[in-house]
Design a protein around this motif. Sequence first.
Motif, mmCIF file in Angstrom:
data_model
loop_
_atom_site.group_PDB
_atom_site.id
_atom_site.type_symbol
_atom_site.label_atom_id
_atom_site.label_comp_id
_atom_site.label_asym_id
_atom_site.label_seq_id
_atom_site.Cartn_x
_atom_site.Cartn_y
_atom_site.Cartn_z
ATOM 1 N N PHE A 272 23.957 15.992 -4.968
ATOM 2 C CA PHE A 272 23.820 17.263 -4.275
ATOM 3 C C PHE A 272 23.235 18.349 -5.176
ATOM 4 C CE2 PHE A 272 27.789 15.292 -2.496
ATOM 5 C CZ PHE A 272 27.199 14.822 -1.332
ATOM 6 N N SER A 273 22.313 19.118 -4.630
ATOM 7 C CA SER A 273 21.731 20.240 -5.358
ATOM 8 C C SER A 273 22.785 21.317 -5.585
ATOM 9 C CB SER A 273 20.554 20.817 -4.573
ATOM 10 O OG SER A 273 20.127 22.036 -5.143
ATOM 11 N N SER A 274 22.686 21.988 -6.722
ATOM 12 C CA SER A 274 23.631 23.068 -7.046
ATOM 13 C C SER A 274 23.432 24.285 -6.151
ATOM 14 C CB SER A 274 23.467 23.479 -8.509
ATOM 15 O OG SER A 274 22.142 23.921 -8.761
ATOM 16 N N ARG A 275 22.352 24.321 -5.377
ATOM 17 C CA ARG A 275 22.089 25.468 -4.504
ATOM 18 C C ARG A 275 23.015 25.487 -3.282
ATOM 19 N NH1 ARG A 275 17.498 22.961 -4.705
ATOM 20 N NH2 ARG A 275 16.250 24.799 -5.179
ATOM 21 N N TYR A 276 23.737 24.392 -3.033
ATOM 22 C CA TYR A 276 24.579 24.320 -1.845
ATOM 23 C C TYR A 276 26.060 24.350 -2.227
ATOM 24 C CZ TYR A 276 20.162 22.545 0.009
ATOM 25 O OH TYR A 276 18.834 22.390 0.342
ATOM 26 N N PRO A 277 26.734 25.476 -2.026
ATOM 27 C CA PRO A 277 28.166 25.538 -2.349
ATOM 28 C C PRO A 277 29.018 24.723 -1.376
ATOM 29 C CG PRO A 277 27.439 27.585 -1.321
ATOM 30 C CD PRO A 277 26.201 26.781 -1.576
ATOM 31 N N ASP A 278 28.465 24.444 -0.187
ATOM 32 C CA ASP A 278 29.193 23.677 0.812
ATOM 33 C C ASP A 278 28.306 22.523 1.283
ATOM 34 O OD1 ASP A 278 30.674 22.628 2.841
ATOM 35 O OD2 ASP A 278 30.793 24.472 4.036
ATOM 36 N N ASN A 279 28.710 21.304 0.941
ATOM 37 C CA ASN A 279 27.904 20.136 1.290
ATOM 38 C C ASN A 279 28.110 19.652 2.721
ATOM 39 O OD1 ASN A 279 28.635 18.966 -2.013
ATOM 40 N ND2 ASN A 279 26.792 20.050 -1.349
#
Length: 304
Positions: A272-279
Amino acid sequence: MQVFDIHILGCGSALPTAQHYPSSQIVHIREKLFMVDCGEGAQLQMRKSKLSFSKLNSIFISHLHGDHCFGLMGLISTLGLLGRTADLTIYAVAELEDILRPQLDFFCRDMIYKVLIKPFDAEKNAVIYEDRSIKVSTIPLKHRVPCAGFLFEEKEGDRHIIPDMVKYYNVPVKELQYIKRGEDFTTPDGQIIPCNKLTRPADPVRKYAYCSDTAYSEEIIPIIAGVDLLYHEATFGNADKHRAPKTKHTTAEQAALIAKTAGVKELMLGHFSSRYPDNNMLLSEAKAIFSNTILANENLLKKL
């Protein structure tokens, strides 16, 4: 059935966050542990997952980006401190030898055990590991550097004896090993008793496919078709899908399309990219195409 478990140690992408560690996982088959990728913090996560360092059999490195291999030296050193004596084999592209060997010579010159690096061709689908119970094959992926996924596949086991039928036909103990392998039994008077009358079928063969990192690639579908679990990278959501082909990564929706087309039983999203706080947003986009989808998470245990 014998143990076939997947332990997620890290499922983030290049930038570590408070939410995710870099890529690493353990495939536990029977009494052996196989590590797939070794990002920073992998050995700490093994501790948290209560996995035995002494049972670590081999390590498989998909490609030489730091978030998949920066944890190697720390783990190798720790194994030495723990008194490991058995050789440790690392399967990776050939360049790892040039990168890792000088570090081993400097930091680990007094280690008792040897680190062996067995190179594979990331562009070929080939068996690179095999023992009595499993085989591991490479899955060619499309990334910015040579990169391969891995298919873990059980070998078909013996059939299961039906005790009452074996007793009824007075089958000698010495004959059981052959019957379990599929041979018929001939009684002393010449009567042939079919194997399927004395046994039940062997346990179904289980398969696990690991695919990270890669651009969308339908070429992997014949290799992963029908696997019990597919771990596939889902670096981006639909809002950032324009970034996927530029960086040679995949969206959650594309991973779901691969899973659906390949007819896998279950999909696990990761990297998961670090840009997404909620996957959960990525999960929703994938489930719209392939409903049997779950999210990877640190210290998640998935049993096959």
